[in-house]
Design a protein around this motif. Structure first.
Motif, mmCIF file in Angstrom:
data_model
loop_
_atom_site.group_PDB
_atom_site.id
_atom_site.type_symbol
_atom_site.label_atom_id
_atom_site.label_comp_id
_atom_site.label_asym_id
_atom_site.label_seq_id
_atom_site.Cartn_x
_atom_site.Cartn_y
_atom_site.Cartn_z
ATOM 1 N N SER A 1 0.820 -1.207 0.000
ATOM 2 C CA SER A 1 0.000 0.000 0.000
ATOM 3 C C SER A 1 0.855 1.259 0.000
ATOM 4 O O SER A 1 2.027 1.236 0.369
ATOM 5 N N THR B 1 1.294 5.075 1.645
ATOM 6 C CA THR B 1 0.937 5.772 2.889
ATOM 7 C C THR B 1 1.716 7.066 3.020
ATOM 8 O O THR B 1 2.828 7.192 2.497
ATOM 9 N N PHE C 1 0.025 11.775 -2.721
ATOM 10 C CA PHE C 1 -1.058 10.836 -2.438
ATOM 11 C C PHE C 1 -2.390 11.375 -2.961
ATOM 12 O O PHE C 1 -3.140 10.670 -3.644
ATOM 13 N N VAL D 1 -5.176 10.095 -5.740
ATOM 14 C CA VAL D 1 -6.620 9.956 -5.486
ATOM 15 C C VAL D 1 -7.413 10.622 -6.611
ATOM 16 O O VAL D 1 -8.362 10.042 -7.156
ATOM 17 N N PHE E 1 -6.312 4.627 -6.942
ATOM 18 C CA PHE E 1 -6.464 3.755 -5.782
ATOM 19 C C PHE E 1 -7.720 2.907 -5.862
ATOM 20 O O PHE E 1 -8.797 3.385 -6.234
ATOM 21 N N GLU F 1 -8.853 1.589 -3.127
ATOM 22 C CA GLU F 1 -9.479 2.137 -1.936
ATOM 23 C C GLU F 1 -8.465 3.019 -1.241
ATOM 24 O O GLU F 1 -7.260 2.865 -1.426
ATOM 25 N N TRP F 2 -8.951 3.955 -0.441
ATOM 26 C CA TRP F 2 -8.054 4.749 0.382
ATOM 27 C C TRP F 2 -8.818 5.257 1.590
ATOM 28 O O TRP F 2 -10.051 5.343 1.574
ATOM 29 N N LEU G 1 -2.735 8.919 5.652
ATOM 30 C CA LEU G 1 -3.478 8.406 4.509
ATOM 31 C C LEU G 1 -2.884 7.089 4.023
ATOM 32 O O LEU G 1 -1.657 6.938 3.968
ATOM 33 N N TYR G 2 -3.769 6.144 3.683
ATOM 34 C CA TYR G 2 -3.359 4.838 3.177
ATOM 35 C C TYR G 2 -4.182 4.520 1.937
ATOM 36 O O TYR G 2 -5.381 4.787 1.896
ATOM 37 N N GLY G 3 -3.554 3.918 0.923
ATOM 38 C CA GLY G 3 -4.287 3.575 -0.286
ATOM 39 C C GLY G 3 -3.728 2.344 -0.973
ATOM 40 O O GLY G 3 -2.549 2.016 -0.821
ATOM 41 N N THR G 4 -4.584 1.659 -1.735
ATOM 42 C CA THR G 4 -4.208 0.444 -2.449
ATOM 43 C C THR G 4 -4.293 0.683 -3.951
ATOM 44 O O THR G 4 -5.337 1.106 -4.454
ATOM 45 N N GLY H 1 -11.056 0.606 4.385
ATOM 46 C CA GLY H 1 -10.613 0.177 3.062
ATOM 47 C C GLY H 1 -11.168 -1.178 2.694
ATOM 48 O O GLY H 1 -11.541 -1.430 1.543
#
Length: 206
Positions: free
Chosen positions: A37, A39, A61, A65, A70, A72-73, A80-83, A106
């Protein structure tokens, strides 16, 4: 869209042992691949860019978006975290099984976008044990630990929305349970039809 590969999504409150369980599972199962991920938080301990996470700035990041990059985030503990959508879809289209280690927000986003995803929630055996694990890590001040405990009560309440729940009271038992979930998913009819096509054709199965 249904892909040949499976998608396993593992979530848990901070300190429940999610990262350790996923790491051990990956060491035992060569067919599983971890999705790294992105971050905005700073690396902890021995974490390395491109191994545990892709560490990035908040500006970069949010640009990703806006570009829809992403799967998901979410914002967790102020970070912040995202895939990556592209990374996940490419692996699964190739037939690989992918495991995501993310927060519950997420996980639920992914379930809406990808109904075939298998959601697993890791629970601590008690609130007191969770607090002790956070303290033993030695990474956070008391104020941060209290915030994590407060967040954990919100997160644990979401476990009912997951497909499976694993209680991490004993690490070896929890790891066995996690392995069993992965194995059971691979034995479902659709998965076996894809992976054992010769057998299904020989038996004239649809």
């Amino acid at each position: 869209m249904e892909y040949p590969g499976n998608l396993f999504v593992v979530a848990a409150p901070s300190g429940a042992g999610k990262s350790s369980l996923v790491k051990a599972l990956l060491e035992l199962d060569a067919k599983l691949q971890v999705s790294i991920s992105h971050t905005t938080r700073k690396p902890r301990g021995q974490e390395q860019h491109g191994r545990e996470y892709w560490f990035t700035s908040e500006e970069e990041f949010r640009s990703m978006v806006d570009q829809g990059k992403f799967f998901e985030w979410a914002e967790v503990h102020g970070n912040l975290y995202g895939t990556s959508r592209e990374a996940i879809e490419a692996r699964m289209a190739h037939g690989d099984d992918v495991v995501l280690e993310i927060d519950f927000q997420g996980a639920l986003q992914i379930k809406q976008l990808f109904p075939y995803a298998v959601l697993v929630f890791i629970l601590p055996p008690s609130w007191e044990e969770l607090r002790q694990r956070l303290q033993r890590r030695g990474e956070d001040k008391d104020q941060v630990i209290e915030q994590r405990m407060s967040n954990a009560r919100v997160e644990v309440a979401q476990a009912q929305q997951f497909d499976f729940v694993v209680v991490n009271a004993t690490f070896e038992t929890a790891l066995f349970d996690l392995k069993a979930i992965v194995h059971a998913q691979r034995l479902k009819y659709a998965a076996q039809r894809r992976n054992r096509s010769a057998v299904f054709q020989a038996l004239n199965l649809p």
